[in-house]
Design a protein around this motif. Structure first.
Motif, PDB file in Angstrom:
ATOM      1  N   MET A 196       0.598   3.407  -2.984  1.00  0.00           N
ATOM      2  CA  MET A 196      -0.536   4.328  -3.089  1.00  0.00           C
ATOM      3  C   MET A 196      -0.299   5.547  -2.205  1.00  0.00           C
ATOM      4  O   MET A 196      -0.705   6.660  -2.525  1.00  0.00           O
ATOM      5  CB  MET A 196      -1.847   3.637  -2.685  1.00  0.00           C
ATOM      6  CG  MET A 196      -2.273   2.551  -3.640  1.00  0.00           C
ATOM      7  SD  MET A 196      -2.247   3.093  -5.364  1.00  0.00           S
ATOM      8  CE  MET A 196      -3.732   4.069  -5.443  1.00  0.00           C
ATOM      9  N   ARG A 221       1.877   7.888  -4.095  1.00  0.00           N
ATOM     10  CA  ARG A 221       1.100   8.533  -5.167  1.00  0.00           C
ATOM     11  C   ARG A 221       0.148   9.608  -4.634  1.00  0.00           C
ATOM     12  O   ARG A 221      -0.038  10.656  -5.226  1.00  0.00           O
ATOM     13  CB  ARG A 221       0.275   7.487  -5.916  1.00  0.00           C
ATOM     14  CG  ARG A 221       0.953   6.955  -7.157  1.00  0.00           C
ATOM     15  CD  ARG A 221       1.038   8.038  -8.217  1.00  0.00           C
ATOM     16  NE  ARG A 221       2.122   7.805  -9.158  1.00  0.00           N
ATOM     17  CZ  ARG A 221       1.983   7.173 -10.308  1.00  0.00           C
ATOM     18  NH1 ARG A 221       0.822   6.710 -10.656  1.00  0.00           N
ATOM     19  NH2 ARG A 221       3.009   7.014 -11.093  1.00  0.00           N
ATOM     20  N   ARG A 222      -0.486   9.279  -3.477  1.00  0.00           N
ATOM     21  CA  ARG A 222      -1.543  10.186  -3.007  1.00  0.00           C
ATOM     22  C   ARG A 222      -1.013  11.381  -2.224  1.00  0.00           C
ATOM     23  O   ARG A 222      -1.686  12.398  -2.110  1.00  0.00           O
ATOM     24  CB  ARG A 222      -2.511   9.415  -2.106  1.00  0.00           C
ATOM     25  CG  ARG A 222      -3.395   8.488  -2.906  1.00  0.00           C
ATOM     26  CD  ARG A 222      -4.501   7.934  -2.036  1.00  0.00           C
ATOM     27  NE  ARG A 222      -5.412   7.144  -2.829  1.00  0.00           N
ATOM     28  CZ  ARG A 222      -5.815   5.918  -2.513  1.00  0.00           C
ATOM     29  NH1 ARG A 222      -5.386   5.359  -1.399  1.00  0.00           N
ATOM     30  NH2 ARG A 222      -6.651   5.267  -3.285  1.00  0.00           N
ATOM     31  N   GLN A 254       0.829  -1.206   0.000  1.00  0.00           N
ATOM     32  CA  GLN A 254       0.000   0.000   0.000  1.00  0.00           C
ATOM     33  C   GLN A 254       0.867   1.261   0.000  1.00  0.00           C
ATOM     34  O   GLN A 254       0.399   2.344  -0.329  1.00  0.00           O
ATOM     35  CB  GLN A 254      -0.898   0.007   1.247  1.00  0.00           C
ATOM     36  CG  GLN A 254      -2.112  -0.896   1.108  1.00  0.00           C
ATOM     37  CD  GLN A 254      -2.940  -0.535  -0.118  1.00  0.00           C
ATOM     38  OE1 GLN A 254      -3.308   0.610  -0.298  1.00  0.00           O
ATOM     39  NE2 GLN A 254      -3.192  -1.499  -0.981  1.00  0.00           N
TER      40      GLN A 254
END
Ligand SMILES: Cc1ncc(COP(=O)(O)O)c(C=O)c1O
Length: 473
Positions: free
Chosen positions: A98, A101-102, A95
């Motif tokens: 992500m 990325r976020r 995770q």
């Protein structure tokens, strides 16, 4: 080129030192002479010299002037090959990806992305071309685009492929929505869940994600920081496991930036033929070489159509375009069908814009500037890492592309470092993203495409300080 006058002068001098035009131990022109030669003020030269002194490039000797010191980046060692015993494993990308990325941080603190520079003129040219074509071309009310993609764009892609040594007709090209999509379409055609795919290690996490999403197993083949995927290790793996396909980024891999030499590409091609298996060649960084020319693609050696070359304009122009393509060789029909099922067709306007930029020569002009800009920005990163990171730091020396890989002693955990840096508004890609077997927790990837500013340089300095603290904790 940075805007500040003294910084520009300092950059010119470091470039002369790097190129060997001014040698170690040699005296630099006096401040007055330099000011005359460069048509700048004495204080600009003083500022540039004192900056270069601070950075360790030159030293002031009392009553004698300024002298060039030992070339800095020579001291930076390349990363060593880390090698977990290759065996097929289900791909599970954490995770953490992500999270990277976020997370939003200010641009000057963001080194996590592999995106093109924002400050080159091509961005304005893309905008202008969009505006013009949206006024003059029919792109709505025309039904679906053809499955294989816009003919004008396919023609431009085929024309440019010659640079990679690939001679192909426009009819043999299929467009895709970026390189990630292109790779996914190919993998879908070539594999069934449970199959084994060989990847180089460290491997771009996006490719590991596709492998995970398709329920495949990956076998990690160690990559050398200069020559890429180990052909010897690949050969052993092929002899032992029923590998279905090889997935590789031979030209300026992400994250190592290495360029597989031609002789190794030939060995790789021979292995593909001997084991009668296909290869998906990710060539997304191929146009961003720092040398005289690029190494020919593995696809250029492919007599049987077993290499599926995938690429895009995401690193050379802009990821927003979502223009990618596939040269699928003997798998043309299957890949076209896979595109039709999974993507149907995609918008005509970005394809028209891309075709126009390529046809008018704007792309080639932009590439000439981009290559030189990225080469200089990498050099600056190497200088900063040398100046501010612990002496034990190893760093890749990319031959092209926009990312560099740093390796530290084992006790530095870059996932912990990631969380600390993130809290302070600095972002990088932690090493564990690039493996499915828990390797590279002492490594990280930095993107160097963006313009160096004092804030960005300070961010690198702070990162170096935290690595030092982690090392001595
Ligand atoms: C090696 C590699 N392949 C594929 C991609 C994805 O490219 P695109 O944005 O064109 O889908 C990237 C993006 O970072 C990459 O580094």
């Amino acid at each position: 080129m940075e805007t500040n006058l003294y910084a520009q002068l300092a950059e010119r001098v470091t470039e002369q030192i790097r190129q060997g035009a001014v040698q170690t131990g040699e005296r630099l022109p006096s401040v007055r002479k330099m000011a005359q030669r460069e048509a700048v003020s004495i204080s600009t030269v003083m500022a540039a010299y004192s900056f270069l002194e601070q950075q360790g490039w030159i030293e002031a000797r009392p009553k004698s002037g300024y002298f060039v010191k030992q070339k800095q980046t020579d001291a930076l060692q390349k990363p060593s090959v880390i090698c977990a015993k290759p065996k097929p494993r289900p791909a599970t990308v954490s995770q953490l990806m992500m999270d990277v990325r976020r997370t939003k941080v200010a641009d000057h603190g963001n080194f996590s992305r592999s995106v093109p520079a924002l400050d080159l003129p091509i961005i304005q040219q893309i905008k202008r071309t969009y505006t013009r074509l949206s006024r003059t071309k029919s792109y709505v009310g025309v039904g679906y685009d053809s499955v294989e993609g816009l003919p004008e764009l396919r023609q431009q892609i085929a024309r440019r492929a010659v640079d990679a040594g690939v001679f192909i007709s426009p009819e043999s090209v299929i467009t895709a929505s970026g390189c990630q999509n292109a790779m996914a379409l190919c993998l879908r055609v070539l594999t069934q869940p449970g199959d084994i795919v060989a990847v180089e290690s460290p491997c771009y996490y996006g490719l590991l994600q596709i492998i995970e999403a398709f329920g495949l197993k990956a076998i990690e083949i160690p990559a050398h920081p200069e020559s890429g995927m180990s052909i010897e290790a690949l050969q052993l793996a092929l002899a032992k496991w029923p590998i279905k396909v090889i997935l590789s980024v031979p030209t300026f891999s992400n994250p190592l930036g290495c360029d597989m030499p031609m002789a190794r590409r030939e060995e790789l091609m021979a292995l593909l033929d001997r084991y009668d298996i296909p290869m998906i060649e990710d060539d997304i960084y191929g146009d961003l070489y720092f040398g005289e020319r690029r190494t020919r693609a593995v696809k250029s050696l492919d007599a049987d159509g077993r290499v599926l070359l995938c690429s895009s304009l995401s690193k050379t122009l802009d990821p927003q375009l979502r223009i990618g393509w596939i040269m699928p060789g003997r798998y043309f029909e299957e890949v076209a069908y896979s595109k039709f099922v999974n993507l149907h067709t995609h918008s005509a306007l970005p394809q028209m814009v891309a075709a126009e930029l390529l046809a008018q020569g704007l792309y080639d002009r932009h590439l000439r500037l981009a290559r030189e800009t990225y080469r200089q920005r990498y050099q600056r990163l190497a200088d900063l890492v040398t100046a501010y990171f612990p002496a034990e730091t190893r760093m890749s020396q990319p031959q092209g592309g926009i990312v560099a890989w740093l390796q530290f002693p084992e006790q530095v955990n870059t996932t912990e470092l990631y969380h600390r840096a993130k809290a302070e508004g600095i972002l990088f890609a932690p090493g564990e993203l690039f493996s499915i077997s828990g390797q590279y927790k002492n490594c990280l990837r930095l993107g160097y495409s963006q313009r160096w500013t004092p804030e960005r340089e300070e961010a690198i300095q702070r990162l170096g300080q935290w690595v030092k603290e982690a090392l001595h904790a």
